[in-house]
Scaffold this motif. Structure first.
Motif, short mmCIF file in Angstrom:
data_model
loop_
_atom_site.label_atom_id
_atom_site.label_comp_id
_atom_site.label_asym_id
_atom_site.label_seq_id
_atom_site.Cartn_x
_atom_site.Cartn_y
_atom_site.Cartn_z
N PRO A 81 0.83 -1.21 0.00
CA PRO A 81 0.00 0.00 0.00
C PRO A 81 0.86 1.25 0.00
O PRO A 81 2.08 1.19 0.25
N ARG A 82 0.26 2.37 -0.24
CA ARG A 82 0.94 3.65 -0.06
C ARG A 82 0.76 4.07 1.39
O ARG A 82 -0.33 3.93 1.95
N ILE A 83 1.85 4.52 1.97
CA ILE A 83 1.86 4.82 3.40
C ILE A 83 2.02 6.32 3.62
O ILE A 83 2.91 6.95 3.05
N ILE A 84 1.13 6.88 4.42
CA ILE A 84 1.24 8.26 4.87
C ILE A 84 1.59 8.23 6.35
O ILE A 84 0.83 7.68 7.15
N VAL A 85 2.74 8.76 6.73
CA VAL A 85 3.09 8.79 8.14
C VAL A 85 2.43 10.00 8.80
O VAL A 85 2.33 11.07 8.19
N ALA A 135 11.23 8.11 7.71
CA ALA A 135 10.08 7.35 7.22
C ALA A 135 9.90 7.53 5.72
O ALA A 135 9.59 6.59 4.98
N LEU A 136 10.12 8.77 5.24
CA LEU A 136 10.04 9.01 3.79
C LEU A 136 11.16 8.26 3.07
O LEU A 136 10.93 7.68 2.00
N GLY A 148 4.32 10.11 1.88
CA GLY A 148 4.08 11.46 2.35
C GLY A 148 3.85 11.47 3.83
O GLY A 148 3.89 10.43 4.48
N PHE A 149 3.59 12.65 4.38
CA PHE A 149 3.31 12.73 5.81
C PHE A 149 2.18 13.72 6.04
O PHE A 149 1.88 14.57 5.21
N LEU A 150 1.56 13.58 7.20
CA LEU A 150 0.41 14.39 7.56
C LEU A 150 0.56 14.79 9.02
O LEU A 150 0.94 13.96 9.86
N LEU A 151 0.27 16.05 9.33
CA LEU A 151 0.34 16.51 10.71
C LEU A 151 -0.93 16.13 11.47
O LEU A 151 -2.03 16.19 10.92
N LYS A 152 -0.76 15.76 12.75
CA LYS A 152 -1.92 15.36 13.55
C LYS A 152 -2.91 16.49 13.73
O LYS A 152 -4.09 16.25 13.98
N ARG A 153 -2.45 17.72 13.61
CA ARG A 153 -3.36 18.85 13.77
C ARG A 153 -4.12 19.20 12.48
O ARG A 153 -4.90 20.15 12.47
N SER A 154 -3.90 18.44 11.43
CA SER A 154 -4.58 18.71 10.16
C SER A 154 -6.09 18.60 10.32
O SER A 154 -6.60 17.77 11.08
N GLY A 155 -6.80 19.42 9.58
CA GLY A 155 -8.25 19.39 9.61
C GLY A 155 -8.81 18.25 8.78
O GLY A 155 -8.09 17.59 8.03
#
Length: 224
Positions: free
Chosen positions: A83-87, A100-101, A107-114
């Protein structure tokens, strides 16, 4: 999503139950997405991913037993069509995120993202035609990969790629999507897609995020 298209199958890996619950609620409400599994540790995530074969994994970068970096490595090494993984992380300029990249996350995503940003990120990574948060990826690559850059490696990379492929790679590192690259080079999107595939194959990487990191690490692209 068309009526006949299967929804994106998503697995959540995070040691905080409340985070997993929130992610499930947001993503499960989308008609083109389905959360198929959850894991509280990297050790739980790896076999579950192999069993359920999701399209996308949201992987917390810091988890007990096995962290998101090692889990990403194990998943990508042990599956023929991973799968494609977003950390998912708290801090974007984190050495853990960069590793991780490098390990193969897309890609990565911040926990505070909406909620809207989360949904868009999943769809973007699933499409594979542009970088997720390109400015942040470039900043990470420039700050962490600059120490590894080497002129000999850059020359080797240039020798491996055609002139057009080099041009495509430079535009990829700028964060341009395939359609934008096509417009910039005056060619069709299908031609760009072919060149991108050639770049990935010659660099030995699975997606454009790793191509950008490779370009910075070998000195093909310089920070600044």
């Amino acid at each position: 999503m068309s009526e006949n298209a299967a929804p994106l199958r998503i697995l959540l890996a995070d040691d905080e139950r409340m985070v997993r619950t929130a992610l499930r609620a947001i993503l499960g409400a989308e008609p083109d997405m389905e959360v198929v599994g959850e894991a509280a540790t990297g050790a739980e995530a790896v076999p579950l991913i192999r069993e359920l074969r999701p399209d996308i994994v949201l992987m917390d970068v810091r988890m007990p037993e096995i962290d998101g970096i090692r889990a990403t490595e194990q998943v990508l090494a042990g599956m023929s069509d991973p799968p494609r993984i977003i950390v998912v992380t708290t801090f974007e300029n984190d050495a853990y995120v960069y590793e991780a990249l490098r390990a193969g996350a897309s890609g990565f995503l911040l926990k505070r993202s909406g909620a809207e940003e989360l949904v868009q990120a999943v769809r973007l990574v699933a499409r594979c035609d542009s970088l997720l948060f390109p400015a942040a990826v470039r900043t990470l690559a420039a700050s962490h990969a600059g120490r590894r850059a080497a002129d000999d490696a850059a020359r080797t990379l240039r020798a491996r790629l055609s002139e057009r492929e080099q041009a495509v790679l430079r535009l990829m590192t700028s964060g341009l999507a395939n359609a934008e690259i096509a417009a910039r080079l005056g060619v069709g999107p299908a031609t760009v897609k072919t060149h991108v595939a050639g770049v990935l194959a010659k660099l030995g990487v699975r997606d454009r995020t790793q191509a950008v990191i490779a370009a910075y690490e070998c000195g093909f692209v310089r920070p600044g």
